[in-house]
Design a protein around this motif. Structure first.
Motif, PDB file in Angstrom:
ATOM      1  N   LEU A 165       0.611  -1.235  -0.106  1.00  0.00           N
ATOM      2  CA  LEU A 165      -0.212  -0.338  -0.186  1.00  0.00           C
ATOM      3  C   LEU A 165       1.130   1.429  -0.057  1.00  0.00           C
ATOM      4  CD1 LEU A 165      -2.834   1.511   0.309  1.00  0.00           C
ATOM      5  CD2 LEU A 165      -2.105   1.447   3.137  1.00  0.00           C
ATOM      6  N   ILE A 166       0.462   2.175  -0.593  1.00  0.00           N
ATOM      7  CA  ILE A 166       1.148   3.662  -0.402  1.00  0.00           C
ATOM      8  C   ILE A 166       0.226   4.692   0.019  1.00  0.00           C
ATOM      9  CG2 ILE A 166       2.047   5.515  -2.407  1.00  0.00           C
ATOM     10  CD1 ILE A 166       1.796   3.283  -4.489  1.00  0.00           C
ATOM     11  N   VAL A 167       0.693   5.425   1.192  1.00  0.00           N
ATOM     12  CA  VAL A 167       0.085   6.100   2.100  1.00  0.00           C
ATOM     13  C   VAL A 167       1.306   6.930   1.382  1.00  0.00           C
ATOM     14  CG1 VAL A 167      -1.014   6.629   4.077  1.00  0.00           C
ATOM     15  CG2 VAL A 167       0.007   4.177   3.702  1.00  0.00           C
ATOM     16  N   VAL A 175       5.783   3.045   1.512  1.00  0.00           N
ATOM     17  CA  VAL A 175       4.817   1.958   1.456  1.00  0.00           C
ATOM     18  C   VAL A 175       5.166   0.978   2.693  1.00  0.00           C
ATOM     19  CG1 VAL A 175       5.356   0.121  -0.842  1.00  0.00           C
ATOM     20  CG2 VAL A 175       5.929   2.308  -1.394  1.00  0.00           C
ATOM     21  N   ARG A 176       3.475   0.317   2.433  1.00  0.00           N
ATOM     22  CA  ARG A 176       4.037  -0.482   3.771  1.00  0.00           C
ATOM     23  C   ARG A 176       2.864  -1.613   3.014  1.00  0.00           C
ATOM     24  NH1 ARG A 176       2.623   2.236   9.128  1.00  0.00           N
ATOM     25  NH2 ARG A 176       3.117   4.120   9.199  1.00  0.00           N
ATOM     26  N   ASP A 177       3.287  -2.688   3.814  1.00  0.00           N
ATOM     27  CA  ASP A 177       3.153  -4.470   3.538  1.00  0.00           C
ATOM     28  C   ASP A 177       1.271  -4.922   4.065  1.00  0.00           C
ATOM     29  OD1 ASP A 177       5.251  -5.162   2.891  1.00  0.00           O
ATOM     30  OD2 ASP A 177       5.949  -5.864   5.035  1.00  0.00           O
ATOM     31  N   LEU A 178       0.154  -5.309   3.374  1.00  0.00           N
ATOM     32  CA  LEU A 178      -0.716  -5.713   4.058  1.00  0.00           C
ATOM     33  C   LEU A 178      -1.118  -6.781   4.518  1.00  0.00           C
ATOM     34  CD1 LEU A 178      -2.712  -2.962   2.176  1.00  0.00           C
ATOM     35  CD2 LEU A 178      -2.823  -2.542   4.036  1.00  0.00           C
ATOM     36  N   PRO A 179      -2.178  -7.859   5.191  1.00  0.00           N
ATOM     37  CA  PRO A 179      -2.529  -6.230   6.004  1.00  0.00           C
ATOM     38  C   PRO A 179      -1.821  -5.658   7.466  1.00  0.00           C
ATOM     39  CG  PRO A 179      -2.935  -8.721   7.041  1.00  0.00           C
ATOM     40  CD  PRO A 179      -1.878  -8.525   5.710  1.00  0.00           C
ATOM     41  N   HIS A 184       7.273  -0.510   4.753  1.00  0.00           N
ATOM     42  CA  HIS A 184       7.823  -1.591   3.491  1.00  0.00           C
ATOM     43  C   HIS A 184       9.889  -0.896   3.059  1.00  0.00           C
ATOM     44  CE1 HIS A 184       9.122  -4.375   0.005  1.00  0.00           C
ATOM     45  NE2 HIS A 184       9.672  -2.890  -0.656  1.00  0.00           N
ATOM     46  N   ALA A 185       9.225   0.715   2.683  1.00  0.00           N
ATOM     47  CA  ALA A 185       9.790   1.204   2.505  1.00  0.00           C
ATOM     48  C   ALA A 185       9.385   3.023   2.387  1.00  0.00           C
ATOM     49  CB  ALA A 185      10.781   1.526   0.797  1.00  0.00           C
ATOM     50  N   VAL A 186      10.519   3.749   2.562  1.00  0.00           N
ATOM     51  CA  VAL A 186      10.036   5.468   2.789  1.00  0.00           C
ATOM     52  C   VAL A 186      10.111   6.157   1.596  1.00  0.00           C
ATOM     53  CG1 VAL A 186      11.138   6.847   3.633  1.00  0.00           C
ATOM     54  CG2 VAL A 186      10.461   5.343   5.080  1.00  0.00           C
ATOM     55  N   LEU A 187      10.059   6.760   0.717  1.00  0.00           N
ATOM     56  CA  LEU A 187       9.682   7.619  -0.381  1.00  0.00           C
ATOM     57  C   LEU A 187      10.293   9.062   0.335  1.00  0.00           C
ATOM     58  CD1 LEU A 187       7.225   6.460  -2.554  1.00  0.00           C
ATOM     59  CD2 LEU A 187       9.093   6.195  -2.935  1.00  0.00           C
ATOM     60  N   PRO A 188      10.718   9.724  -0.896  1.00  0.00           N
ATOM     61  CA  PRO A 188      11.292  11.242  -0.115  1.00  0.00           C
ATOM     62  C   PRO A 188       9.400  11.866   1.053  1.00  0.00           C
ATOM     63  CG  PRO A 188      11.837  10.138  -2.149  1.00  0.00           C
ATOM     64  CD  PRO A 188      11.555   9.453  -1.583  1.00  0.00           C
ATOM     65  N   ALA A 189       9.872  12.901   1.470  1.00  0.00           N
ATOM     66  CA  ALA A 189       8.222  13.642   1.858  1.00  0.00           C
ATOM     67  C   ALA A 189       8.338  14.911   1.628  1.00  0.00           C
ATOM     68  CB  ALA A 189       9.029  13.554   3.405  1.00  0.00           C
ATOM     69  N   ASP A 190       7.653  14.326   0.071  1.00  0.00           N
ATOM     70  CA  ASP A 190       7.253  15.398  -1.011  1.00  0.00           C
ATOM     71  C   ASP A 190       5.478  16.031  -0.902  1.00  0.00           C
ATOM     72  OD1 ASP A 190       7.307  17.707  -2.996  1.00  0.00           O
ATOM     73  OD2 ASP A 190       8.432  16.261  -4.276  1.00  0.00           O
ATOM     74  N   ARG A 191       5.401  17.067   0.114  1.00  0.00           N
ATOM     75  CA  ARG A 191       4.082  17.315  -0.059  1.00  0.00           C
ATOM     76  C   ARG A 191       3.917  17.602  -1.217  1.00  0.00           C
ATOM     77  NH1 ARG A 191       3.086  20.549   4.945  1.00  0.00           N
ATOM     78  NH2 ARG A 191       0.720  19.746   4.866  1.00  0.00           N
ATOM     79  N   SER A 192       4.197  17.474  -1.868  1.00  0.00           N
ATOM     80  CA  SER A 192       3.707  18.401  -3.331  1.00  0.00           C
ATOM     81  C   SER A 192       2.955  17.186  -4.646  1.00  0.00           C
ATOM     82  CB  SER A 192       4.610  19.478  -4.369  1.00  0.00           C
ATOM     83  OG  SER A 192       5.398  18.059  -5.006  1.00  0.00           O
ATOM     84  N   TRP A 193       3.305  16.079  -3.724  1.00  0.00           N
ATOM     85  CA  TRP A 193       2.952  14.420  -4.472  1.00  0.00           C
ATOM     86  C   TRP A 193       0.879  14.888  -4.167  1.00  0.00           C
ATOM     87  CZ3 TRP A 193       6.914  11.022  -3.046  1.00  0.00           C
ATOM     88  CH2 TRP A 193       8.047  11.434  -3.523  1.00  0.00           C
ATOM     89  N   HIS A 194       0.467  14.393  -4.929  1.00  0.00           N
ATOM     90  CA  HIS A 194      -0.951  14.400  -4.786  1.00  0.00           C
ATOM     91  C   HIS A 194      -1.379  12.487  -5.511  1.00  0.00           C
ATOM     92  CE1 HIS A 194      -2.868  17.406  -8.522  1.00  0.00           C
ATOM     93  NE2 HIS A 194      -1.862  16.619  -8.996  1.00  0.00           N
TER      94      HIS A 194
END
Length: 610
Positions: A165-167, A175-179, A184-194
């Motif tokens: 799951l992308i949050v 990126v987190r595992d479900l459930p 799982h991994a961390v993306l750059p903290a870019d607040r402009s992504w929508h």
């Protein structure tokens, strides 16, 4: 020159506009492209069938006040559609049964973000401080994990396998595992992504807003950055729609992991889309179409491309202009050349060279082209140079030289049965010729200067001829005698183009920006259509259902002449230069394609019948 050495256009903009009074606020496409779901202000979700172009069903939850905002997602199996409205309301609709339910999430300030698991049995809700897993049928809470009490989720996206799951949130992008919810991994903290999405096989993930970033889904290595604005990703993850810096849209294919770092991905620019996709947008699988909300209307746009062979049989390309297009022998042909280039036929589908014109009589070459036509059955060609008409075999070799006009020939029309051709010129004569022998069958003098002919069209049964005259009238003449059967009055200005329906029951004429649909038997006006600009050419589809108009600014409009509505528009980006050939607008024999020639460029448009 050709519009592109590798690609001839194919863009329809927009194909259809869904007008209504219920107020569209969001759209989402089915994973198979079969339907479009529209979230509306009247607390409903309406499904539009993309095969028939009609309303399919309405899903609603009348006991809940939805407020004024909505957002939609569709499950990967196409069974369920879900969304959120203001005040923490989550809504789920079952496409197969037509049932829908809504549930209010307590202590939620704004509507939660929603995603549907691939099995359509679970919902994932992104809230402030947490992510919840709920049963899609009962809304029962199955699991939850915290993301930080002050952290608001902005976007969710589930991998095709349902295990990741992308949050995107205010404080982190993960990126987190479900459930389990483990990171799982961390993306750059870019607040402009929508926006965020996985591609079709889950090997990539895509994030973006003003710039598109493509990541390896396992390692989170950045594979590519594209300096284009993220618009929408297809329901099946196969392609991406982006906005170019100059304003138009580009359609990009999203492949698997092995091609993720390639800069040579498949893409096509979509002409005429500068005004598209500024609101919520849904992209169909494979990029077949996309829909956007314009105000509270929904517009459906079609995309289509056709590749050309890369080996040019005619070099250099940029010195060979496309002069006209004609249909004959079950295909559409382009007439190219002129000037120092030989005049020849090319297949409009492939661009491959066919016949080269060989003049008849004491003419060294056909350096100019004043008019041309091909027999509907492909049995002959006719080319006019000055006052002469060269009647040729399909291979371009000479058959007959037709002489009879005293001044330049302005146009040639073929009879539907290919036995005759009609020519007219500046000498104010209309001449009917035998295509087999080259003999002159009839001459129709146009004695008054104000009656000069601008265009002609022969009836399907070959008994009458329609002429567009400079005295603002359309005349229907007996083809054998030249006598007027009927004079059609209704235009204020001189009509410049004519077309007759395949069954001969009606005809269309254009004068300036006005198009009139006439009843051929009575001469009465059936309908009047108002174009945006001066119309140069008209063409009626082989089944009589559609009417295409080519205007001087380079736009093509496809009409339904029976209810006077616009079906589609194509913006070529070209304009007629002064004293230019008036262009061509020709339907393919099967009625699914339209070939347009304007200012030396050729465009091919695919139409999908609604």
């Amino acid at each position: 020159m050709l519009i592109d050495r590798r690609l001839w256009t194919g863009y329809q903009a927009p194909r259809q506009v869904i007008d209504h009074d219920f107020g569209a606020v969001d759209v989402v496409a089915a994973p198979d492209g079969g339907w479009l779901a529209i979230a509306c202000r009247d607390r409903t979700v309406r499904l539009w069938d993309m095969g028939s172009g009609t309303h399919r069903q309405t899903l609603s939850a009348p006991t809940v006040d939805f407020g004024g905002y909505g957002s939609l997602v569709a499950g990967r199996d196409g069974r369920r559609v879900a969304g959120h409205w203001a005040d923490g309301i989550v809504w789920v609709g079952d496409v197969t049964t037509g049932e829908s339910r809504a549930h209010r999430i307590d202590d939620v300030v704004s509507g939660p973000q929603v995603a549907i698991a691939p099995d359509s049995e679970r919902l994932v809700l992104g809230l402030q401080g947490s992510v919840q897993l709920r049963d899609a049928g009962t809304f029962a809470l199955l699991d939850r994990f915290d993301i930080g009490v002050e952290n608001q989720v902005r976007r969710l996206a589930i991998a095709p396998g349902g295990d990741r799951l992308i949050v995107l949130s205010d404080q982190s992008n993960e990126v987190r595992d479900l459930p389990s919810g483990k990171v799982h991994a961390v993306l750059p903290a870019d607040r402009s992504w929508h926006q965020a999405a996985f591609n079709g096989d889950g090997s990539w993930l895509v994030t973006g807003r003003d710039t598109v970033s493509i990541w390896d889904a396992e390692t989170l290595d950045l594979l590519r950055e594209i300096p284009e604005r993220f618009v929408s990703v297809a329901a099946d993850g196969s392609c991406l729609l982006t906005r170019l810096p100059e304003g138009g849209l580009r359609l990009r294919a999203l492949h698997g992991r092995d091609s993720g770092d390639s800069g040579d991905d498949e893409s096509v620019d979509l002409p005429g889309t500068a005004g598209a996709a500024h609101g919520p947008t849904a992209l169909a699988p494979g990029g077949q179409w996309f829909a956007d909300c314009a105000g509270e209307r929904v517009r459906i746009w079609r995309t289509s491309t056709r590749p050309l062979p890369s080996a040019p049989a005619f070099a250099p390309v940029d010195k060979e202009r496309v002069l006209a297009a004609t249909a004959g022998g079950g295909r559409v042909w382009l007439w190219t050349g002129g000037g120092r280039q030989p005049i020849r036929l090319r297949d409009a589908e492939t661009g491959e060279a066919g016949s080269t014109m060989q003049p008849v009589g004491a003419v060294r070459d056909l350096g100019g082209l004043d008019a041309c036509v091909m027999a509907p059955d492909g049995s002959w060609l006719a080319v006019a140079t000055a006052e002469r008409i060269h009647l040729l075999e399909p291979d371009g070799t000479g058959r007959h030289l037709l002489t009879g006009h005293r001044q330049q020939v302005r146009g040639i029309t073929a009879a539907p049965d290919s036995t005759r051709l009609v020519s007219w010129g500046y000498d104010r004569q209309i001449i009917v010729w035998d295509a087999g022998t080259g003999a002159r069958l009839a001459t129709m003098p146009v004695s008054k200067a104000g009656y000069a002919v601008h265009d002609t069209a022969v009836a399907p049964d070959g008994t009458w001829l329609a002429t567009a005259n400079w005295d603002s009238r359309v005349r229907i003449r007996d083809l054998a005698t030249g006598q007027n059967r009927r004079v059609l009055r209704g235009h204020k200005n001189s009509p410049t183009s004519l077309a007759v329906a395949p069954d001969g029951s009606w005809l269309a004429s254009a004068a300036d920006a006005e198009i009139i649909i006439w009843d051929a038997a009575t001469g009465r006006v059936r309908a009047k259509l108002t174009n945006d600009f001066y119309v140069q050419r008209l063409a009626i589809a082989p089944n009589g259902r559609w009417l295409a108009s080519l205007e001087r600014r380079g736009a093509v409009t496809v009409w339904d002449p029976h209810d006077a509505t616009v079906v589609a528009q194509l913006w070529t980006g070209s304009k007629f230069p002064t004293q230019a050939w008036p262009g061509s607008c020709v339907w393919s024999p099967d009625g699914t394609g339209l070939c347009v020639v304007i200012a030396g460029e050729a465009y091919v448009l695919d139409l999908v019948d609604r």
